[in-house]
Write a protein that holds these residues in place. Structure first.
Motif, PDB file in Angstrom:
ATOM      1  N   GLU A 118       0.766  -1.212   0.000  1.00 46.72           N
ATOM      2  CA  GLU A 118      -0.557   0.311   0.514  1.00 46.72           C
ATOM      3  C   GLU A 118       1.100   1.342   0.393  1.00 46.72           C
ATOM      4  OE1 GLU A 118       0.277  -1.733   4.659  1.00 46.72           O
ATOM      5  OE2 GLU A 118       0.247  -2.382   2.927  1.00 46.72           O
ATOM      6  N   CYS A 119       2.102   1.115   0.442  1.00 50.18           N
ATOM      7  CA  CYS A 119       3.067   1.980   0.064  1.00 50.18           C
ATOM      8  C   CYS A 119       2.948   3.295  -1.135  1.00 50.18           C
ATOM      9  CB  CYS A 119       4.633   1.973   1.122  1.00 50.18           C
ATOM     10  SG  CYS A 119       4.221   1.899   3.191  1.00 50.18           S
ATOM     11  N   ASP A 120       3.266   1.941  -2.436  1.00 53.17           N
ATOM     12  CA  ASP A 120       3.298   2.347  -3.368  1.00 53.17           C
ATOM     13  C   ASP A 120       2.231   3.141  -4.267  1.00 53.17           C
ATOM     14  OD1 ASP A 120       5.678   1.090  -3.199  1.00 53.17           O
ATOM     15  OD2 ASP A 120       4.804  -0.696  -4.294  1.00 53.17           O
ATOM     16  N   ARG A 121       0.672   3.674  -3.180  1.00 51.99           N
ATOM     17  CA  ARG A 121      -0.196   4.395  -4.176  1.00 51.99           C
ATOM     18  C   ARG A 121      -0.515   5.351  -3.355  1.00 51.99           C
ATOM     19  NH1 ARG A 121      -4.030  -0.325  -0.999  1.00 51.99           N
ATOM     20  NH2 ARG A 121      -2.755  -2.371  -1.792  1.00 51.99           N
ATOM     21  N   ASN A 122       0.509   6.126  -3.114  1.00 49.38           N
ATOM     22  CA  ASN A 122       0.567   7.807  -2.845  1.00 49.38           C
ATOM     23  C   ASN A 122      -0.383   7.802  -2.225  1.00 49.38           C
ATOM     24  OD1 ASN A 122       3.567   7.931  -3.464  1.00 49.38           O
ATOM     25  ND2 ASN A 122       2.551   7.700  -5.887  1.00 49.38           N
ATOM     26  N   ILE A 123      -0.811   7.046  -0.261  1.00 47.17           N
ATOM     27  CA  ILE A 123      -2.239   8.107   0.312  1.00 47.17           C
ATOM     28  C   ILE A 123      -1.427   7.107   1.802  1.00 47.17           C
ATOM     29  CG2 ILE A 123      -3.900   7.131  -1.750  1.00 47.17           C
ATOM     30  CD1 ILE A 123      -3.676   4.988   0.222  1.00 47.17           C
ATOM     31  N   GLY A 124      -2.718   8.040   2.330  1.00 48.49           N
ATOM     32  CA  GLY A 124      -2.467   8.099   3.823  1.00 48.49           C
ATOM     33  C   GLY A 124      -2.106   6.618   4.297  1.00 48.49           C
ATOM     34  N   VAL A 125      -1.091   5.649   5.533  1.00 51.66           N
ATOM     35  CA  VAL A 125      -2.114   4.025   5.683  1.00 51.66           C
ATOM     36  C   VAL A 125      -1.527   4.631   6.746  1.00 51.66           C
ATOM     37  CG1 VAL A 125      -0.405   3.322   2.954  1.00 51.66           C
ATOM     38  CG2 VAL A 125       0.992   4.355   5.169  1.00 51.66           C
ATOM     39  N   ASP A 126      -1.849   3.343   7.000  1.00 47.88           N
ATOM     40  CA  ASP A 126      -2.152   3.027   8.337  1.00 47.88           C
ATOM     41  C   ASP A 126      -0.961   2.222   9.398  1.00 47.88           C
ATOM     42  OD1 ASP A 126      -2.491   1.670  11.514  1.00 47.88           O
ATOM     43  OD2 ASP A 126      -4.543   0.567  10.544  1.00 47.88           O
ATOM     44  N   PRO A 127      -0.061   3.045  10.131  1.00 53.70           N
ATOM     45  CA  PRO A 127       1.611   2.697  10.257  1.00 53.70           C
ATOM     46  C   PRO A 127       1.198   1.239  11.469  1.00 53.70           C
ATOM     47  CG  PRO A 127       0.500   4.334  11.875  1.00 53.70           C
ATOM     48  CD  PRO A 127      -0.243   4.184  10.888  1.00 53.70           C
ATOM     49  N   PHE A 128       0.294   0.802  11.697  1.00 57.68           N
ATOM     50  CA  PHE A 128       0.287   0.106  12.351  1.00 57.68           C
ATOM     51  C   PHE A 128      -0.464  -1.158  11.718  1.00 57.68           C
ATOM     52  CE2 PHE A 128      -2.042   3.059  15.401  1.00 57.68           C
ATOM     53  CZ  PHE A 128      -1.052   3.205  16.635  1.00 57.68           C
ATOM     54  N   LYS A 129      -0.737  -1.105  10.836  1.00 55.44           N
ATOM     55  CA  LYS A 129      -0.949  -2.427   9.077  1.00 55.44           C
ATOM     56  C   LYS A 129       0.498  -1.976   9.015  1.00 55.44           C
ATOM     57  CE  LYS A 129      -5.294  -2.760  10.629  1.00 55.44           C
ATOM     58  NZ  LYS A 129      -5.440  -4.134  11.352  1.00 55.44           N
ATOM     59  N   VAL A 130       0.917  -1.090   8.466  1.00 53.60           N
ATOM     60  CA  VAL A 130       2.763  -1.140   8.106  1.00 53.60           C
ATOM     61  C   VAL A 130       3.731  -2.028   9.636  1.00 53.60           C
ATOM     62  CG1 VAL A 130       4.893  -0.242   7.671  1.00 53.60           C
ATOM     63  CG2 VAL A 130       2.117   1.388   7.126  1.00 53.60           C
ATOM     64  N   ASP A 131       3.513  -2.227  10.453  1.00 52.92           N
ATOM     65  CA  ASP A 131       4.418  -2.216  11.405  1.00 52.92           C
ATOM     66  C   ASP A 131       3.847  -4.081  11.453  1.00 52.92           C
ATOM     67  OD1 ASP A 131       5.668  -0.593  12.057  1.00 52.92           O
ATOM     68  OD2 ASP A 131       4.863  -0.457  14.294  1.00 52.92           O
ATOM     69  N   VAL A 132       2.213  -4.461  11.053  1.00 56.66           N
ATOM     70  CA  VAL A 132       2.125  -5.889  10.557  1.00 56.66           C
ATOM     71  C   VAL A 132       2.539  -6.668   9.727  1.00 56.66           C
ATOM     72  CG1 VAL A 132       0.441  -7.380  10.769  1.00 56.66           C
ATOM     73  CG2 VAL A 132       0.324  -5.966  12.405  1.00 56.66           C
ATOM     74  N   TRP A 133       3.256  -6.329   8.538  1.00 61.08           N
ATOM     75  CA  TRP A 133       2.775  -6.330   7.562  1.00 61.08           C
ATOM     76  C   TRP A 133       4.507  -6.642   7.544  1.00 61.08           C
ATOM     77  CZ3 TRP A 133       6.554  -4.818   3.731  1.00 61.08           C
ATOM     78  CH2 TRP A 133       5.851  -6.721   2.601  1.00 61.08           C
ATOM     79  N   ALA A 134       5.075  -5.921   8.303  1.00 57.02           N
ATOM     80  CA  ALA A 134       6.532  -5.542   8.336  1.00 57.02           C
ATOM     81  C   ALA A 134       7.035  -6.820   9.073  1.00 57.02           C
ATOM     82  CB  ALA A 134       7.238  -4.590   8.660  1.00 57.02           C
ATOM     83  N   LEU A 135       6.396  -7.292  10.208  1.00 56.73           N
ATOM     84  CA  LEU A 135       6.842  -7.784  11.264  1.00 56.73           C
ATOM     85  C   LEU A 135       6.677  -9.997  10.559  1.00 56.73           C
ATOM     86  CD1 LEU A 135       7.310  -9.370  13.783  1.00 56.73           C
ATOM     87  CD2 LEU A 135       4.973  -8.520  14.677  1.00 56.73           C
ATOM     88  N   ALA A 136       5.553  -9.994   9.700  1.00 57.89           N
ATOM     89  CA  ALA A 136       5.653 -11.169   8.794  1.00 57.89           C
ATOM     90  C   ALA A 136       6.930 -11.165   7.966  1.00 57.89           C
ATOM     91  CB  ALA A 136       4.283 -11.045   8.282  1.00 57.89           C
ATOM     92  N   VAL A 137       6.926 -10.709   7.457  1.00 54.38           N
ATOM     93  CA  VAL A 137       8.088  -9.987   6.506  1.00 54.38           C
ATOM     94  C   VAL A 137       9.518 -10.786   7.432  1.00 54.38           C
ATOM     95  CG1 VAL A 137      10.120  -9.253   5.050  1.00 54.38           C
ATOM     96  CG2 VAL A 137       7.607  -9.010   4.895  1.00 54.38           C
ATOM     97  N   LEU A 138       9.992  -9.849   8.655  1.00 52.94           N
ATOM     98  CA  LEU A 138      10.941 -10.512   9.404  1.00 52.94           C
ATOM     99  C   LEU A 138      10.820 -12.105  10.279  1.00 52.94           C
ATOM    100  CD1 LEU A 138      12.050  -8.863  12.466  1.00 52.94           C
ATOM    101  CD2 LEU A 138      10.807 -10.977  13.449  1.00 52.94           C
ATOM    102  N   ILE A 139       9.379 -12.626  10.018  1.00 53.71           N
ATOM    103  CA  ILE A 139       9.088 -13.188  10.949  1.00 53.71           C
ATOM    104  C   ILE A 139       9.620 -14.777   9.605  1.00 53.71           C
ATOM    105  CG2 ILE A 139       7.550 -15.726  11.514  1.00 53.71           C
ATOM    106  CD1 ILE A 139       6.196 -13.249  12.683  1.00 53.71           C
ATOM    107  N   LEU A 140       9.430 -14.205   8.404  1.00 58.83           N
ATOM    108  CA  LEU A 140      10.480 -15.010   7.376  1.00 58.83           C
ATOM    109  C   LEU A 140      11.241 -15.217   6.767  1.00 58.83           C
ATOM    110  CD1 LEU A 140       7.051 -14.273   4.275  1.00 58.83           C
ATOM    111  CD2 LEU A 140       6.995 -16.452   5.488  1.00 58.83           C
ATOM    112  N   ARG A 141      12.218 -14.089   6.812  1.00 56.88           N
ATOM    113  CA  ARG A 141      13.533 -14.173   6.056  1.00 56.88           C
ATOM    114  C   ARG A 141      14.709 -14.093   7.267  1.00 56.88           C
ATOM    115  NH1 ARG A 141      14.303 -10.888   2.290  1.00 56.88           N
ATOM    116  NH2 ARG A 141      13.156  -9.527   2.345  1.00 56.88           N
ATOM    117  N   ALA A 142      13.558 -14.596   9.203  1.00 61.50           N
ATOM    118  CA  ALA A 142      13.905 -15.636  10.140  1.00 61.50           C
ATOM    119  C   ALA A 142      14.104 -16.726   9.471  1.00 61.50           C
ATOM    120  CB  ALA A 142      13.594 -15.257  11.558  1.00 61.50           C
TER     121      ALA A 142
END
Length: 164
Positions: A87-111
């Motif tokens: 959603e960060c590619d859409r040039n709109i305001g984004v929910d920062p808490f949902k950004v963290d949740v998405w990044a947390l999932a990526v962190l877990i996959l990488r771990a």
């Protein structure tokens, strides 16, 4: 925390499964704590987590973090983080808490990849966290409830000694 390390595993090899799942749980717990205090980290990644090799993990690098007033709907606009959700590619305001949740999932996959532990049951946690529609992503609290359920049902035994 000067003596903490950014290496998730020691040179002696990967930790046991119980210790790995404990680390994942701690990563989620820390996000829950931040979100309860209306703080979004906004740069959750493997680069921004450290360990003391005693089973404790913590986030670092709060440079992009923001605290939000409870009276407003939090939105972030242009920012650059290690892991950026779609959603960060859409040039709109984004929910920062949902950004963290998405990044947390990526962190877990990488771990999982880094440690060699692929736990199929984690997909019940990760799939919704990586939903392209941020409104369908779970909250951090919901993620914590899911990891608690997963670890209870796996019956992997007690946390092992990290030196083994």
């Amino acid at each position: 925390m000067e003596e903490w390390s950014s290496q998730l595993i020691t040179s002696s090899g990967p930790c046991c499964m119980a210790r790995f799942l404990s680390a994942v749980r701690q990563c989620i717990e820390h996000v829950v704590f931040m979100h309860r205090h209306r703080i979004a980290h906004l740069d959750i990644s493997l680069r921004n987590i450290v360990t003391d090799y005693e089973g404790h993990y913590a986030y670092i690098d709060f440079e992009l973090s923001r605290q939000f007033d409870r009276s407003c709907t939090p939105l972030v606009h242009v920012f650059r983080a290690t892991e950026m959700p779609p959603e960060c590619d859409r040039n709109i305001g984004v929910d920062p808490f949902k950004v963290d949740v998405w990044a947390l999932a990526v962190l877990i996959l990488r771990a999982c990849k880094l440690t060699g532990y692929w736990v199929p049951e984690l997909m019940f946690l990760l799939r919704p966290m990586l939903d392209e529609e941020p409104n369908r992503r779970p909250s951090a609290v919901s993620c914590l409830e899911t990891i608690n359920y997963i670890t209870r049902t796996l019956a992997i035994g007690p946390i092992c000694n990290p030196s083994h």
